[in-house]
Design a protein around this motif. Sequence first.
Motif, short mmCIF file in Angstrom:
data_model
loop_
_atom_site.label_atom_id
_atom_site.label_comp_id
_atom_site.label_asym_id
_atom_site.label_seq_id
_atom_site.Cartn_x
_atom_site.Cartn_y
_atom_site.Cartn_z
N PRO A 77 0.84 -1.19 0.00
CA PRO A 77 0.00 0.00 0.00
C PRO A 77 0.88 1.25 0.00
O PRO A 77 1.70 1.43 0.88
CB PRO A 77 -0.78 -0.11 1.32
CG PRO A 77 -0.45 -1.47 1.87
CD PRO A 77 0.86 -1.85 1.30
N ALA B 221 -0.49 4.51 -1.18
CA ALA B 221 -1.40 5.55 -1.69
C ALA B 221 -1.64 6.65 -0.67
O ALA B 221 -2.52 7.49 -0.86
CB ALA B 221 -2.73 4.91 -2.08
N LEU C 275 -1.07 10.11 1.60
CA LEU C 275 -0.78 11.47 1.13
C LEU C 275 0.66 11.88 1.42
O LEU C 275 1.23 12.71 0.71
CB LEU C 275 -1.72 12.46 1.82
CG LEU C 275 -3.20 12.37 1.41
CD1 LEU C 275 -4.04 13.28 2.29
CD2 LEU C 275 -3.37 12.71 -0.06
N THR D 54 1.70 13.57 4.07
CA THR D 54 1.69 14.98 4.50
C THR D 54 2.86 15.32 5.42
O THR D 54 3.29 16.47 5.46
CB THR D 54 0.38 15.31 5.25
OG1 THR D 54 0.19 14.35 6.28
CG2 THR D 54 -0.81 15.30 4.31
N ARG D 55 3.37 14.30 6.13
CA ARG D 55 4.47 14.60 7.05
C ARG D 55 5.76 14.97 6.31
O ARG D 55 6.71 15.42 6.91
CB ARG D 55 4.69 13.43 8.00
CG ARG D 55 3.62 13.38 9.09
CD ARG D 55 3.72 12.16 9.93
NE ARG D 55 3.31 10.97 9.18
CZ ARG D 55 3.41 9.73 9.65
NH1 ARG D 55 3.92 9.52 10.84
NH2 ARG D 55 3.01 8.71 8.93
N LYS E 277 5.77 10.10 -1.93
CA LYS E 277 6.56 9.59 -0.81
C LYS E 277 7.29 8.28 -1.15
O LYS E 277 8.46 8.11 -0.77
CB LYS E 277 5.68 9.42 0.44
CG LYS E 277 6.44 8.92 1.65
CD LYS E 277 5.63 8.99 2.94
CE LYS E 277 4.50 7.99 2.99
NZ LYS E 277 3.91 7.91 4.35
N GLN F 77 -6.17 3.45 -5.45
CA GLN F 77 -7.07 3.80 -4.36
C GLN F 77 -7.48 5.24 -4.64
O GLN F 77 -6.64 6.15 -4.55
CB GLN F 77 -6.36 3.69 -3.01
CG GLN F 77 -7.27 3.96 -1.83
CD GLN F 77 -6.52 4.11 -0.51
OE1 GLN F 77 -5.33 4.43 -0.47
NE2 GLN F 77 -7.22 3.90 0.59
N GLY G 110 -7.61 5.31 4.17
CA GLY G 110 -6.96 4.53 5.22
C GLY G 110 -6.30 3.28 4.68
O GLY G 110 -6.56 2.84 3.55
P1 UTP Z 1 0.64 6.63 6.90
O1 UTP Z 1 -0.09 6.46 8.15
O2 UTP Z 1 2.10 6.89 6.98
O3 UTP Z 1 -0.06 7.81 6.08
O4 UTP Z 1 0.37 5.38 5.99
P2 UTP Z 1 0.46 8.61 4.83
O5 UTP Z 1 -0.73 9.28 4.22
O6 UTP Z 1 1.29 7.74 3.93
O7 UTP Z 1 1.46 9.71 5.41
P3 UTP Z 1 1.17 11.01 6.31
O8 UTP Z 1 0.65 10.51 7.64
O9 UTP Z 1 0.18 11.88 5.57
O10 UTP Z 1 2.51 11.66 6.40
C1 UTP Z 1 0.95 4.11 6.24
C2 UTP Z 1 1.00 3.33 4.93
O11 UTP Z 1 -0.32 3.13 4.43
C3 UTP Z 1 -0.45 3.66 3.11
C4 UTP Z 1 0.67 4.68 2.99
O12 UTP Z 1 1.04 4.87 1.64
C5 UTP Z 1 1.77 4.06 3.83
O13 UTP Z 1 2.49 3.08 3.09
N1 UTP Z 1 -1.79 4.25 2.97
C6 UTP Z 1 -2.30 5.02 3.96
C7 UTP Z 1 -2.51 4.01 1.81
O14 UTP Z 1 -2.04 3.30 0.89
N2 UTP Z 1 -3.76 4.58 1.70
C8 UTP Z 1 -4.30 5.34 2.68
O15 UTP Z 1 -5.44 5.80 2.51
C9 UTP Z 1 -3.55 5.57 3.83
#
Ligand code: UTP
Length: 288
Positions: free
Chosen positions: A11, A13, A15, A17-18, A28, A105, A110
Amino acid sequence: MPQKVRKAVIPAAGLGTRFLPVTSAVPKPLLPVIDRPLIFYAVAEAAAAGIHEIAMVLSPGLEAVADYFSPNGPMEEALKKRGDAERLAMLHKIHSLAEVTVLEQTEPKGLGDAVLMARAFVGDETFAVILPDDLIWSDTPAIAQLAQVAEEHGGSVVAAKRVPSEAIPNLGIIDADPLGEGVHRVQGLVEKPPFEEAPSDLAIVGRYVLTSGVFDRIKHGAAGALGEIQLTDAIAAAIGQEPLHAREFEGDHIDAGTPAGLFAANIYEARRRDDMAEVIAELGLLPD
Ligand code: UTP
């Protein structure tokens, strides 16, 4: 009879954001540890574990991540013309690691929702999930260590690591009984508990081996912590119906999902690489 794990879902997908501002334009999964993007490590770990059928779940607009695993004609031609066999081999390695299927996605609902996108790809097999933000350096690939437990005990397996108390409220925490040799029988999972309510200091790390029953549990589960569809809740919903184990894996883990974590991963990797030895010594970053 437990099956051999043949398929992995990555997975990717989220964002990210961090990592703003860089992730306003760069996905990312393509952020590098020295010269290899995070997504490369995830695919390489699966391949090293003998898992060659991989689905990457991406959000719309992250085509550059899929392109990374497609042949690059102009680059290949240029390297051939220069007779640069070493870099040509690097390029070929990316494409020969695995057969990569790209899934979409459409909204970042999530991690559970991202995994659900791979339902048709997985079918009714037990499968691996590898989060590219979690880097693990180990002799036996971490996902192979989990697959071994699934093959021995059946059911699903999550990767586990002991964490300091201040990290607990940000992580998925495991309530488990030890079975021996780094394997625990899981009684419950709690996503991001307050420290006082945490059942242990064993946290879930981003590696899973899951039975296909998880898809129905994701679909029928309510949105959990932070309004996102949580994978942890769907895995926990299987407790009592099928075996669930935690594998305290052998290896060094860094969560590279934050700028500080990615920086740490770069230092860790640089200390292992001969071509970085000089700069590591100059910067005084040699191991104690
Ligand atoms: P994170 O909790 O790190 O979220 O996702 P994020 O969106 O990647 O990063 P921040 O928090 O905005 O910085 C954990 C894993 O789940 C995937 C992310 O790509 C990462 O590998 N994920 C998360 C998805 O594929 N889809 C989602 O809707 C959320």
